[in-house]
Write an enzyme that holds these catalytic residues in place. Structure first.
Site, PDB file in Angstrom:
ATOM      1  CB  SER A  92       4.272 -10.248   4.927  1.00 26.27           C
ATOM      2  OG  SER A  92       4.536  -9.155   4.090  1.00 26.27           O
ATOM      3  CG  ASN A  93       0.917  -8.156   1.315  1.00 24.92           C
ATOM      4  OD1 ASN A  93       1.685  -7.848   0.406  1.00 24.92           O
ATOM      5  ND2 ASN A  93       0.563  -7.284   2.265  1.00 24.92           N
ATOM      6  CG  HIS A  94       1.830 -13.452  -2.286  1.00 31.26           C
ATOM      7  ND1 HIS A  94       2.833 -14.320  -1.961  1.00 31.26           N
ATOM      8  CD2 HIS A  94       0.675 -14.084  -1.992  1.00 31.26           C
ATOM      9  CE1 HIS A  94       2.314 -15.443  -1.495  1.00 31.26           C
ATOM     10  NE2 HIS A  94       1.000 -15.326  -1.497  1.00 31.26           N
ATOM     11  CB  SER A  95       2.981  -6.296  -2.038  1.00 28.54           C
ATOM     12  OG  SER A  95       3.570  -5.151  -2.601  1.00 28.54           O
ATOM     13  CB  ALA A 120       0.058  -4.772  -0.390  1.00 30.97           C
TER      14      ALA A 120
END
Ligand code: CTP
Length: 395
Positions: free
Chosen positions: A204-207, A271
């Site tokens: 995943s990512n930091h959004s 994102a």
């Protein structure tokens, strides 16, 4: 502020009906012409004489009175129907299209936007049925206002209080002040996606979804019927917004593509993961050796697909989060994905991008025009983006 505005104030039977008297006075003072409709139970709390003394014309509370077609006349006359307070019972009947009293008949006959201010006890408000009814009304494009928190007439404390009359009045003024999104359908994506590796792990990512949620709330405040397709976040569903929760890019792709064609505006602020594991292990992966290789494949580019199938007149907005050559990359994405507007964030700007409550954006539109904004709250940034979209709608 409300000069020449024709408003139906629809009051259902709640102890909060006394606040509708102050609301009526506020609407009148602001210049509106106000007709009052009530359910049969409203009179148990506030008598019709109180309302008719302040309103324009008598109170319409009886479907079987002298003028049987009054509900149709009112429904076509008004610029706005404001249901305040809306009880759990009235909400349920509105959500299901029931029509056994004057208020409900006017609701079904109304051609104008409808704003709903609920009021009830906390447990009734939080009940899944009531929440489902509120979601259904929002999904139909009605504007559902939040409730406030505090002491309730029952002695309990919690959510369910009718908003104060001056807050509802401000919402009505805002509704008429920025009618540009009234009646518009807006689809917004937000948050990250999660690409499963095995039953316990994902990429995943930091959004955090804050920017997309702020856009959804602001678009709803400006009168739009908003659908939010959100990846996993810890944020609550924005009031008055139909919110769909998804996990992976593929889920988001399917949810967006199923709804995109009927939208006036689509904003892809999520994102989205560009790659996903080729295989998802059915069991938890056990550690073996010093290195682990996970083979990834491309996910569908949702925004690119939207750009290829964009219906005439639809405004398509993308985001670009860049770390270098920001403007050049953003212009390239605008062109390649057939966008009308791109919102550029640079991770080099302090206070911008993931997780912050602030953002610093640059907007580039399809003509190449560039507008750079200073650091602002995400709510204000949402307003700037929507202002620009509205100006593109009118071209
Ligand atoms: N986006 C999308 N589907 C994807 C990837 C991105 O819809 N699979 C959308 C994002 O929501 C965003 C825009 O495309 O609005 C830009 O995303 P970004 O990942 O920065 O751009 P890419 O075109 O994927 O380019 P790159 O990763 O090379 O920067």
């Amino acid at each position: 502020m409300l000069q020449d505005r024709k408003i139906i104030l629809a009051v259902s039977g709640s102890i909060a009906a006394y606040k509708a008297v102050y609301l009526l006075r506020g609407l009148k003072k602001a210049g509106a012409t106000v007709r009052v409709v009530c359910t049969p139970d409203t009179a148990r709390f506030v008598g019709p004489l109180t309302f008719s003394s302040l309103a324009d014309g008598g109170v319409f509370d009886d479907l079987w009175g002298a003028n049987w077609s009054e509900h149709v006349a009112l429904g076509t006359w008004a610029d706005l129907m404001l249901v305040a307070p809306a009880t759990a019972n009235t909400l349920a009947k509105m959500a299901h299209g029931q029509c056994d009293n004057a208020l409900l008949a006017v609701f079904l006959a109304a051609r104008c936007p409808v704003m709903i201010a609920p009021a009830m006890d906390a447990d009734m408000y939080l009940h899944p049925r009531t929440q489902a009814n509120l979601q259904a009304l929002a999904a139909d494009g009605h504007r559902v206002l939040p409730v406030s928190q505090g002491f309730l007439a029952s002695g309990l404390e919690g959510p369910g209080r009718l908003l104060e009359p001056e807050v509802i009045l401000a919402e009505v003024v805002a509704h008429f002040a920025s009618p540009a999104l009234a009646g518009k359908r807006v689809l917004i994506t937000a948050g990250p996606t999660r690409e499963a590796i095995d039953p316990v792990r994902y990429l995943s990512n930091h959004s955090t979804g804050k920017m997309g949620y702020a856009l959804a709330a602001e678009a709803a405040r400006r009168g739009a019927a908003v659908t939010l397709v959100s990846g996993p976040t810890s944020l609550p569903d924005p009031a008055g917004v139909e919110t769909l929760r998804v996990q992976s890019t593929q889920d988001m792709y399917e949810a967006v593509m199923a709804r995109a064609a009927g939208q006036d505006i689509v904003i892809m602020s999520a994102a989205v993961a560009d790659y996903t594991p080729v295989t998802v292990a059915e069991q938890k992966l056990k550690k073996q050796g010093d290195n682990l290789t996970i083979v990834l494949r491309r996910t569908p580019d949702i925004l690119h697909t939207l750009g290829q199938h964009k219906p005439p007149g639809q405004i398509l907005v993308g985001f670009a989060l860049e770390t270098d050559q920001e403007e050049a990359h953003a212009r390239e994405k605008l062109r390649k994905k057939n966008l009308d507007l791109i919102v550029l964030n640079s991770l080099r700007d302090p206070g911008a991008g993931f997780a912050h409550d602030t953002n610093k954006i640059t907007l580039i539109d399809r003509t190449g025009d560039l507008q750079a904004f200073p650091l602002k709250s995400k709510k204000q940034v949402a307003g700037d983006i929507l202002d620009r979209i509205v100006s593109l709608l009118n071209v």
